[in-house]
Write an enzyme that holds these catalytic residues in place. Sequence first.
Site, PDB file in Angstrom:
ATOM      1  CG  HIS A  34      -1.628   5.360  -9.624  1.00  0.00           C
ATOM      2  ND1 HIS A  34      -1.922   5.843  -8.382  1.00  0.00           N
ATOM      3  CD2 HIS A  34      -0.279   5.441  -9.769  1.00  0.00           C
ATOM      4  CE1 HIS A  34      -0.794   6.203  -7.784  1.00  0.00           C
ATOM      5  NE2 HIS A  34       0.207   5.984  -8.610  1.00  0.00           N
ATOM      6  CG  HIS A  51      -3.874   8.384  -5.526  1.00  0.00           C
ATOM      7  ND1 HIS A  51      -3.390   7.143  -5.851  1.00  0.00           N
ATOM      8  CD2 HIS A  51      -3.221   8.760  -4.391  1.00  0.00           C
ATOM      9  CE1 HIS A  51      -2.461   6.790  -4.962  1.00  0.00           C
ATOM     10  NE2 HIS A  51      -2.349   7.757  -4.062  1.00  0.00           N
ATOM     11  CG  HIS A  84      -6.277   5.530  -9.048  1.00  0.00           C
ATOM     12  ND1 HIS A  84      -5.158   6.286  -8.811  1.00  0.00           N
ATOM     13  CD2 HIS A  84      -7.222   6.361  -9.549  1.00  0.00           C
ATOM     14  CE1 HIS A  84      -5.399   7.542  -9.176  1.00  0.00           C
ATOM     15  NE2 HIS A  84      -6.650   7.612  -9.615  1.00  0.00           N
ATOM     16  CG  ASP A 123      -4.787   4.054  -5.799  1.00  0.00           C
ATOM     17  OD1 ASP A 123      -3.852   4.236  -6.602  1.00  0.00           O
ATOM     18  OD2 ASP A 123      -5.743   4.847  -5.660  1.00  0.00           O
TER      19      ASP A 123
HETATM   20 CU    CU Z   1       3.010   4.203  -8.764  1.00  0.00          CU
HETATM   21 ZN    ZN Z   2      -3.683   5.959  -7.511  1.00  0.00          ZN
END
Ligand code: CU
Ligand code: ZN
Length: 179
Positions: free
Chosen positions: A98, A106, A115, A118
């Site tokens: 990511h 995350h 992130h 995200d």
């Molecule tokens: Cu992904």
């Molecule tokens: Zn992430």
Amino acid sequence: MKLFKISLFALLVFGLNCAKEEKIEIEKIIEKPEFTKAVAVVHPLGDSGVMGTVHFTAAENGVNVKAEISGLEPGKHGFHVHQYGDCTAPDGKSAGGHYNPADHEHSGPEEMMRHMGDMGNITADENGVATIDYVDNDIMMDMIIGRGVIVHAGEDDLTSQPSGAAGARLGCGVIGVQQ
Ligand code: CU
Ligand code: ZN
């Protein structure tokens, strides 16, 4: 002594002006183009059949993310900006993890610490088509250009590290500047 002080003052003013002008010149040189629109065309990885488009548009409080992806199993699918705009590997791993420039854990799109990539999940209907339209407060347009969008086989649980346990990568697209 007084004359010395005055000349010193004059020199200082002169110096400051020079520095100011020089700074403006440098700013002109390094001025980055401001992107207001970007698009990623998502292509199937392997024979997944997952495809669609993701539009990113600069908005008042962030970036509007608007996507339509088809060829999915009904239900939730992890949906992220990944570090690299490289969709060459058949399993999509070439896109890296990511996109996480702030080195956070995350999480989900609603969280402060996440992130940048995200974007949570997209939800496919009974026809396998998922649409999403929301304003993301963390994504920065200039930073995501040239990176990858990945659509996953499974749901992003928004908590598992490092990527929400969303499973295989089914679709991949490169984020490009749009007119
Ligand atoms: Cu992904
Ligand atoms: Zn992430």
